[in-house]
Each structure stands twice: as structure tokens, then as C-alpha cells.
Motif scaffolding. Structure first.
Motif, PDB file in Angstrom:
ATOM      1  N   SER A   1      16.848  21.083  25.007  1.00 61.13           N
ATOM      2  CA  SER A   1      16.181  20.581  26.193  1.00 61.13           C
ATOM      3  C   SER A   1      15.313  19.378  25.838  1.00 61.13           C
ATOM      4  N   THR A   2      15.108  18.519  26.814  1.00 63.65           N
ATOM      5  CA  THR A   2      14.176  17.409  26.655  1.00 63.65           C
ATOM      6  C   THR A   2      12.794  17.855  27.126  1.00 63.65           C
ATOM      7  N   VAL A   3      11.796  17.068  26.803  1.00 60.95           N
ATOM      8  CA  VAL A   3      10.439  17.384  27.251  1.00 60.95           C
ATOM      9  C   VAL A   3      10.372  17.364  28.779  1.00 60.95           C
ATOM     10  N   ASP A   4      11.040  16.407  29.402  1.00 64.49           N
ATOM     11  CA  ASP A   4      11.042  16.339  30.873  1.00 64.49           C
ATOM     12  C   ASP A   4      11.642  17.597  31.491  1.00 64.49           C
ATOM     13  N   GLU A   5      12.756  18.077  30.915  1.00 60.36           N
ATOM     14  CA  GLU A   5      13.390  19.294  31.432  1.00 60.36           C
ATOM     15  C   GLU A   5      12.476  20.504  31.261  1.00 60.36           C
ATOM     16  N   MET A   6      11.830  20.592  30.090  1.00 59.82           N
ATOM     17  CA  MET A   6      10.914  21.711  29.857  1.00 59.82           C
ATOM     18  C   MET A   6       9.728  21.652  30.807  1.00 59.82           C
ATOM     19  N   GLN A   7       9.209  20.461  31.023  1.00 55.66           N
ATOM     20  CA  GLN A   7       8.054  20.303  31.912  1.00 55.66           C
ATOM     21  C   GLN A   7       8.417  20.763  33.327  1.00 55.66           C
ATOM     22  N   GLN A   8       9.589  20.400  33.793  1.00 59.13           N
ATOM     23  CA  GLN A   8      10.010  20.807  35.138  1.00 59.13           C
ATOM     24  C   GLN A   8      10.289  22.300  35.214  1.00 59.13           C
ATOM     25  N   SER A   9      10.976  22.835  34.227  1.00 62.52           N
ATOM     26  CA  SER A   9      11.365  24.252  34.262  1.00 62.52           C
ATOM     27  C   SER A   9      10.214  25.208  33.989  1.00 62.52           C
ATOM     28  N   LEU A  10       9.351  24.848  33.055  1.00 62.06           N
ATOM     29  CA  LEU A  10       8.279  25.742  32.636  1.00 62.06           C
ATOM     30  C   LEU A  10       6.940  25.456  33.296  1.00 62.06           C
ATOM     31  N   ASP A  11       6.841  24.306  33.954  1.00 57.78           N
ATOM     32  CA  ASP A  11       5.591  23.896  34.603  1.00 57.78           C
ATOM     33  C   ASP A  11       4.422  23.870  33.612  1.00 57.78           C
ATOM     34  N   ILE A  12       4.700  23.285  32.448  1.00 54.05           N
ATOM     35  CA  ILE A  12       3.682  23.096  31.417  1.00 54.05           C
ATOM     36  C   ILE A  12       3.440  21.594  31.308  1.00 54.05           C
ATOM     37  N   PRO A  13       2.187  21.165  31.300  1.00 51.64           N
ATOM     38  CA  PRO A  13       1.910  19.723  31.183  1.00 51.64           C
ATOM     39  C   PRO A  13       2.532  19.135  29.912  1.00 51.64           C
ATOM     40  N   LYS A  14       2.991  17.897  30.021  1.00 49.59           N
ATOM     41  CA  LYS A  14       3.660  17.249  28.881  1.00 49.59           C
ATOM     42  C   LYS A  14       2.779  17.190  27.645  1.00 49.59           C
ATOM     43  N   LEU A  15       1.490  16.933  27.816  1.00 46.36           N
ATOM     44  CA  LEU A  15       0.594  16.865  26.671  1.00 46.36           C
ATOM     45  C   LEU A  15       0.600  18.187  25.898  1.00 46.36           C
ATOM     46  N   ALA A  16       0.568  19.298  26.618  1.00 42.60           N
ATOM     47  CA  ALA A  16       0.616  20.616  25.980  1.00 42.60           C
ATOM     48  C   ALA A  16       1.979  20.844  25.321  1.00 42.60           C
ATOM     49  N   LEU A  17       3.051  20.411  25.993  1.00 40.66           N
ATOM     50  CA  LEU A  17       4.390  20.549  25.415  1.00 40.66           C
ATOM     51  C   LEU A  17       4.496  19.812  24.092  1.00 40.66           C
ATOM     52  N   PHE A  18       4.044  18.550  24.074  1.00 39.15           N
ATOM     53  CA  PHE A  18       4.128  17.771  22.834  1.00 39.15           C
ATOM     54  C   PHE A  18       3.329  18.424  21.708  1.00 39.15           C
ATOM     55  N   SER A  19       2.167  18.963  22.037  1.00 40.60           N
ATOM     56  CA  SER A  19       1.340  19.624  21.030  1.00 40.60           C
ATOM     57  C   SER A  19       2.048  20.847  20.443  1.00 40.60           C
ATOM     58  N   VAL A  20       2.542  21.710  21.306  1.00 40.63           N
ATOM     59  CA  VAL A  20       3.212  22.929  20.850  1.00 40.63           C
ATOM     60  C   VAL A  20       4.524  22.596  20.148  1.00 40.63           C
ATOM     61  N   LEU A  21       5.292  21.658  20.696  1.00 43.58           N
ATOM     62  CA  LEU A  21       6.555  21.273  20.055  1.00 43.58           C
ATOM     63  C   LEU A  21       6.315  20.684  18.667  1.00 43.58           C
ATOM     64  N   GLY A  22       5.227  19.947  18.505  1.00 40.55           N
ATOM     65  CA  GLY A  22       4.874  19.419  17.190  1.00 40.55           C
ATOM     66  C   GLY A  22       4.623  20.535  16.197  1.00 40.55           C
ATOM     67  N   SER A  23       3.881  21.550  16.626  1.00 41.49           N
ATOM     68  CA  SER A  23       3.608  22.702  15.753  1.00 41.49           C
ATOM     69  C   SER A  23       4.879  23.483  15.435  1.00 41.49           C
ATOM     70  N   LEU A  24       5.722  23.682  16.450  1.00 39.90           N
ATOM     71  CA  LEU A  24       6.969  24.410  16.239  1.00 39.90           C
ATOM     72  C   LEU A  24       7.910  23.638  15.311  1.00 39.90           C
ATOM     73  N   THR A  25       7.922  22.330  15.443  1.00 38.38           N
ATOM     74  CA  THR A  25       8.752  21.488  14.583  1.00 38.38           C
ATOM     75  C   THR A  25       8.224  21.511  13.150  1.00 38.38           C
ATOM     76  N   ASP A  26       6.900  21.370  12.996  1.00 34.96           N
ATOM     77  CA  ASP A  26       6.288  21.398  11.654  1.00 34.96           C
ATOM     78  C   ASP A  26       6.548  22.719  10.935  1.00 34.96           C
ATOM     79  N   SER A  27       6.605  23.810  11.695  1.00 35.44           N
ATOM     80  CA  SER A  27       6.826  25.119  11.076  1.00 35.44           C
ATOM     81  C   SER A  27       8.311  25.418  10.863  1.00 35.44           C
ATOM     82  N   GLY A  28       9.184  24.510  11.299  1.00 34.21           N
ATOM     83  CA  GLY A  28      10.618  24.683  11.086  1.00 34.21           C
ATOM     84  C   GLY A  28      11.314  25.578  12.099  1.00 34.21           C
TER      85      GLY A  28
END
Length: 91
Positions: free
Chosen positions: A52-79
Motif C-alpha cells: 500500500s501507499t501512504v495515501d491509500e493507508m491514510q484513506q483506509s485507516l484514517d490515520i494522519p500522514k504525519l503519524a503514518l510516516f513516523s510509524v512506517l519509519g519505525s517499522l522499516t527500521d526494525s525490518g
């Protein structure tokens, strides 16, 4: 004129049980290192949708993009999540 609807509770229960069984078969357990409800939600969403893209996640999950980028960064860093050209996927 009114409409007559027939609700078969046994069919509804059977359908819901089948949906739960399919979900259990296709979704891996949530990694134990995820403690944040938002991180769990995003991980499960990616695990279920495949990618999924960030835009798709933002629309589907109703999570602000700033929060998505933060969490996705942590999830990516942790593998736990990979990013390829703007598309994120569970690892």
C-alpha cells in the motif's frame, strides 16, 4: 409496499465463521515487539493487503500522514516493513 426480508441466522453465522477462518489462515501473527496500537494496525493492514501507499493507508485507516510516516519509519527500521518506490509491504 414494504419489503419482506428474511434473515437466516445460521447462514450468517456460517459465513462469519468462514471469513474468520480464512483471515486466520492468511494473516501471520502480529510480531511481539509491536506494542503501539497504531503500529499493530498498520502492520496488519499491510500484511492483509500485500502492499500500500501512504495515501491509500491514510484513506483506509484514517490515520494522519504525519503519524503514518513516523510509524512506517519505525517499522522499516526494525525490518518489519519494506518500502519499494513509495509502496510499503510487510516483510
Amino acid at each position: 409496499m414494504g419489503h419482506n426480508f428474511i434473515f437466516d441466522a445460521d447462514v450468517a453465522r456460517s459465513t462469519m465463521s468462514t471469513q474468520r477462518a480464512v483471515l486466520r489462515q492468511t494473516t501471520e501473527p502480529i510480531p511481539t515487539q509491536l506494542t503501539s496500537p497504531t503500529a499493530k494496525l498498520i502492520y496488519l493492514y499491510l500484511d492483509t493487503t500485500g502492499q500500500s501507499t501512504v495515501d491509500e493507508m491514510q484513506q483506509s485507516l484514517d490515520i494522519p500522514k504525519l503519524a503514518l510516516f513516523s510509524v512506517l519509519g519505525s517499522l522499516t527500521d526494525s525490518g518489519l516493513v519494506e518500502c519499494d518506490g513509495g509502496c510499503y509491504a510487510a516483510s
